[in-house]
Motif scaffolding. Sequence first.
Motif, PDB file in Angstrom:
ATOM      1  N   CYS A 231      58.021  23.374  -0.669  1.00 40.55           N
ATOM      2  CA  CYS A 231      57.534  22.854   0.607  1.00 40.55           C
ATOM      3  C   CYS A 231      58.592  22.948   1.699  1.00 40.55           C
ATOM      4  N   VAL A 247      58.272  19.654   4.314  1.00 41.11           N
ATOM      5  CA  VAL A 247      57.080  18.821   4.424  1.00 41.11           C
ATOM      6  C   VAL A 247      57.106  17.765   3.325  1.00 41.11           C
ATOM      7  N   THR A 249      54.590  14.746   1.734  1.00 37.57           N
ATOM      8  CA  THR A 249      53.186  14.348   1.720  1.00 37.57           C
ATOM      9  C   THR A 249      53.016  13.056   0.928  1.00 37.57           C
ATOM     10  N   ALA A 259      50.663  14.137   5.767  1.00 28.70           N
ATOM     11  CA  ALA A 259      51.780  15.070   5.622  1.00 28.70           C
ATOM     12  C   ALA A 259      52.569  15.116   6.922  1.00 28.70           C
ATOM     13  N   LEU A 261      56.184  16.955   8.856  1.00 32.67           N
ATOM     14  CA  LEU A 261      57.218  17.983   8.832  1.00 32.67           C
ATOM     15  C   LEU A 261      58.516  17.375   9.342  1.00 32.67           C
ATOM     16  N   LEU A 288      49.102  20.485   9.437  1.00 36.79           N
ATOM     17  CA  LEU A 288      49.510  19.738   8.242  1.00 36.79           C
ATOM     18  C   LEU A 288      48.326  19.024   7.598  1.00 36.79           C
ATOM     19  N   VAL A 311      53.689  27.289   8.573  1.00 32.57           N
ATOM     20  CA  VAL A 311      53.286  26.357   7.517  1.00 32.57           C
ATOM     21  C   VAL A 311      51.983  26.843   6.911  1.00 32.57           C
TER      22      VAL A 311
END
Length: 361
Positions: A231, A247, A249, A259, A261, A288, A311
Amino acid sequence: MAPEILLRLPPDDPAYLARAALVCKPWRHLLTSKAFLGRYRAFHRTPPMLGFVLNLKEHFDGMTRFFPTSSFCPAAPDYPGMDVLDARHGRVLLQTPRGQRLVVWDPVTGREWKIPGLPVYALGFNAAVICAAAGCDHLDCHGGPFRVALVGSDDHGTTFACTYSSEAGAWSQRIVIQEPAFVNARPSVLVGNTVYFTCDPYINFKIIGYNIVAQELTVIWPPSQHEYYSCTVIVKAEDGTLGFAGVRTEIWGGKLGCARLYLWSMKTNPDGGVEWVQRRVIQNKTMLRTRGLSNPPEVVGFADGPGLIFVRAGNTVFSMELKSGHVRKVYICRSRNYEVIVVPYMSFYTPGHAMGRLPSP
């Protein structure tokens, strides 16, 4: 007045310059002159992203394909039987699937350079292509000398590095450290004279830095908050230092929740030590998104000049401009079952490069 107006045509859509060059012979002469093109590149300073390169794993033998994000498209965008490792300073670095051979490709000119076989057996490796022209501003590196920086690991717990020089036509001697590290193929980052690569967490999740001038290897540990390397990606921070994007989550009742970033940069302490400093936290429900997904979103690429981060959420790849926050969909994966790595390609493409393709005005 015409030169001042033409200087301001956007470089991320080369069709504007190409059309202007077809207006009349005086404009064509101007737009293909070295003096104007030098002013044009200096005016815009940062090469635009003309597209990105992906490995298409749905093909049996693999394939590298160039996906344009502008009006530029190379004459041969597909490379069957090849994987992309890196793109920098107007060049793309490719390898055969088993890594026996490396190829440097310039999409703007179409030129290729075949690199001699790897100097040593490697369990895993990654490599980066870098302009080697002295004093180059990296605004028009096409055709000049280059280096390929390679970092790998062997089955004895040793990490090694060496550099190929296009001028010498040979690999340098290896440098080694006794640090087990399985270097992976995720995007590398160049900061100053050091190229940074990430390693799979089979032993420990870490970052390897290779200073190609001092010929030194260093080991850096990523932020401890990001334990899932898939990630994450290393980036170049806004202050020019090594950066990190990942990321995280939340899990609610066994399902993926919110989620976010996280963007980090490397800071040097007064005592000479280094630490990660959190710079930004981004929450975007489009890029996200987690609803209906079985796997969390992943950072799969970064473009230094335009400040873009890529992403993947499910089978969709998004790009985000970090300054404006603008998000757009750039790619749809045919399958969710293979890894996607976005390798941005940044370069100026001007009428001087396209002389052979332009008809007479």
